[in-house]
Design an enzyme around this catalytic site. Structure first.
Site, PDB file in Angstrom:
ATOM      1  N   SER A 127      -7.408   5.647  15.236  1.00 56.87           N
ATOM      2  CA  SER A 127      -7.503   7.020  15.370  1.00 56.87           C
ATOM      3  C   SER A 127      -8.035   7.986  14.301  1.00 56.87           C
ATOM      4  O   SER A 127      -8.246   7.564  13.088  1.00 56.87           O
ATOM      5  CB  SER A 127      -5.919   7.325  15.283  1.00 56.87           C
ATOM      6  OG  SER A 127      -5.627   8.587  15.071  1.00 56.87           O
ATOM      7  N   TYR A 152       2.898   5.590  11.146  1.00 56.01           N
ATOM      8  CA  TYR A 152       2.220   5.531  12.351  1.00 56.01           C
ATOM      9  C   TYR A 152       0.574   5.205  11.701  1.00 56.01           C
ATOM     10  O   TYR A 152       0.009   4.328  12.167  1.00 56.01           O
ATOM     11  CB  TYR A 152       2.195   6.538  13.423  1.00 56.01           C
ATOM     12  CG  TYR A 152       0.982   6.536  14.010  1.00 56.01           C
ATOM     13  CD1 TYR A 152       0.937   5.700  15.063  1.00 56.01           C
ATOM     14  CD2 TYR A 152       0.178   7.703  13.970  1.00 56.01           C
ATOM     15  CE1 TYR A 152      -0.126   5.806  15.881  1.00 56.01           C
ATOM     16  CE2 TYR A 152      -0.912   7.815  14.778  1.00 56.01           C
ATOM     17  CZ  TYR A 152      -1.093   7.007  15.617  1.00 56.01           C
ATOM     18  OH  TYR A 152      -2.439   7.023  16.696  1.00 56.01           O
ATOM     19  N   LYS A 156      -2.490   2.152  11.353  1.00 54.92           N
ATOM     20  CA  LYS A 156      -3.963   2.240  11.866  1.00 54.92           C
ATOM     21  C   LYS A 156      -4.644   1.846  10.815  1.00 54.92           C
ATOM     22  O   LYS A 156      -5.700   1.071  10.944  1.00 54.92           O
ATOM     23  CB  LYS A 156      -4.187   3.752  12.634  1.00 54.92           C
ATOM     24  CG  LYS A 156      -3.380   4.029  13.663  1.00 54.92           C
ATOM     25  CD  LYS A 156      -3.850   3.090  14.990  1.00 54.92           C
ATOM     26  CE  LYS A 156      -3.085   3.078  16.261  1.00 54.92           C
ATOM     27  NZ  LYS A 156      -3.151   2.107  17.097  1.00 54.92           N
TER      28      LYS A 156
END
Ligand code: UD1
Length: 342
Positions: A127, A152, A156
């Site tokens: 992302s 979150y 990544k």
């Protein structure tokens, strides 16, 4: 014989669109998904579009034995696209350990299986969140990785590091991380699209649900940012365009086109658009007036980000193609279909 691709999270939003593009490009697709945030209905949609239903295994990738069984059941998998992950920024702040456990463990099990079962290439869903608020725009793949704003986002970053370490220890492994900007829209057939559980957190599903009358009003989070109209800027990429980039990445891994075992590509349009520009474009594309109001900023939001896409254009041979209005219209057509609106 068709080349086999394992798609984890293949029943999800980006996963299902990628299944369509893989099948249309001639691959055999195996979906592994625990259906925690998706449903098998999306595979019905894939079948309606392509005439082919991917093989489906309901599976928790955190269970290593089950992951190994999967590779035994489908020998000769040549590439894996790993979408399966928890992805809600706000929720990750509430239940960080669930995010670290799920997102890291599933990747580790896949990497273990890759060494054991013929070293398939790995495409990893990353992302643009790894860049935080970049100092220079558009942001290139060489921009520094900033401290993550949420668990979150941190998963990544850590996952990209885990992959690189695993590749250093086994030089037969290879991987491509695709850093998505803001994926939006639905398949042009309206057979598959985004279906968030509960109140949508992301802009476009909130827009389409407001237009459908499910939400009373869209809140625009902030109009006092340092941007031309004061609302925050993102790079909104059509989900079918995004799915096509995965097919390019799979081809590249299978054909071993790269001299490097790990590569990173930004997937965006290269154009930044504000929240208000999206609202206006939606109204223009669909003819539906949106009820919206300006409210305060949302905590954790960055001001602006958009992609430098030259690397993906030149090396991956991929470029965003679908115009914004067509993408917004596709999101609306999907919303109308699932809500039975004419
Ligand atoms: C975030 C993450 C991204 C992640 C995605 C998944 C960052 C920088 N990006 O994207 O990595 O993959 O969530 O959930 O952390 N907005 C409104 N009203 C709404 C909803 C959104 O005004 O009801 C605005 C937001 O403030 C933002 C823009 O719309 O400016 C896009 O928001 P959203 O769709 O949630 O995506 P990001 O926050 O950019």
């Amino acid at each position: 014989m068709k080349q086999k691709v394992l798609v984890t999270g293949g029943a999800g939003y980006i996963g299902s669109h990628t299944c369509v593009e893989l099948i249309e490009a001639g691959y055999e697709v195996i979906v592994a998904d625990n259906l925690s945030n998706s449903s098998e209905d999306s595979l019905d949609g894939v079948e309606k579009i392509t005439g082919v239903r991917p093989s489906f295994e309901k599976l928790d990738l955190c269970d290593k034995d089950k992951v190994f069984d999967l590779f035994r059941k489908y020998p000769g998998i040549e590439a894996i696209i790993h979408f399966a992950a928890l992805k809600a920024v706000g929720e990750s702040v509430q239940i960080p350990l669930a995010y670290y456990h799920n997102n890291l463990e599933s990747l580790i099990n896949l990497l273990l299986a890759m060494s054991e079962f013929g070293e398939p290439g790995l495409v990893f869903s990353s992302s643009c969140t790894v860049y935080g608020q970049p100092d220079v725009l558009p942001v290139t793949e060489k921009a520094p990785i900033k401290k993550a704003e949420s668990p979150y986002g941190n998963t990544k970053q850590i996952c990209e590091e885990i992959i690189q370490d695993a590749l250093k220890a086994n030089n037969k492994l290879s991987s491509i991380a695709l850093r998505y900007f803001n994926p939006i829209g639905a398949h042009k057939s309206a057979h598959i699209g985004e279906l968030p559980l509960g109140v949508p957190q992301n802009l476009v599903p909130f827009v389409t649900q407001t237009a459908a009358g499910i939400r009373e009003q869209l809140s625009v989070f902030g109009n006092d940012y340092d941007t031309p109209d004061g609302s925050a800027i993102r790079d909104y990429i059509n989900v079918t365009d995004l799915a096509k980039a995965h097919v390019k990445a799979v081809e590249r891994l299978i054909e071993k086109k790269s001299k490097h075992s790990f590569e990173v590509f930004n997937l965006g349009t290269g154009t930044g658009l504000s929240v208000l520009e999206i609202v206006n474009a939606f109204e223009k594309a669909t003819g539906v007036k949106l009820n919206y109001k300006i409210v305060g900023r949302r905590e954790g939001d960055i001001v602006k980000v958009w992609a430098e896409t030259t690397h993906a254009n030149e090396v991956l041979g991929w470029k965003a193609e679908v115009p914004l209005e067509e993408t917004l219209l596709s999101a609306w057509e999907w919303e109308k279909r699932i809500r039975n609106i004419d």
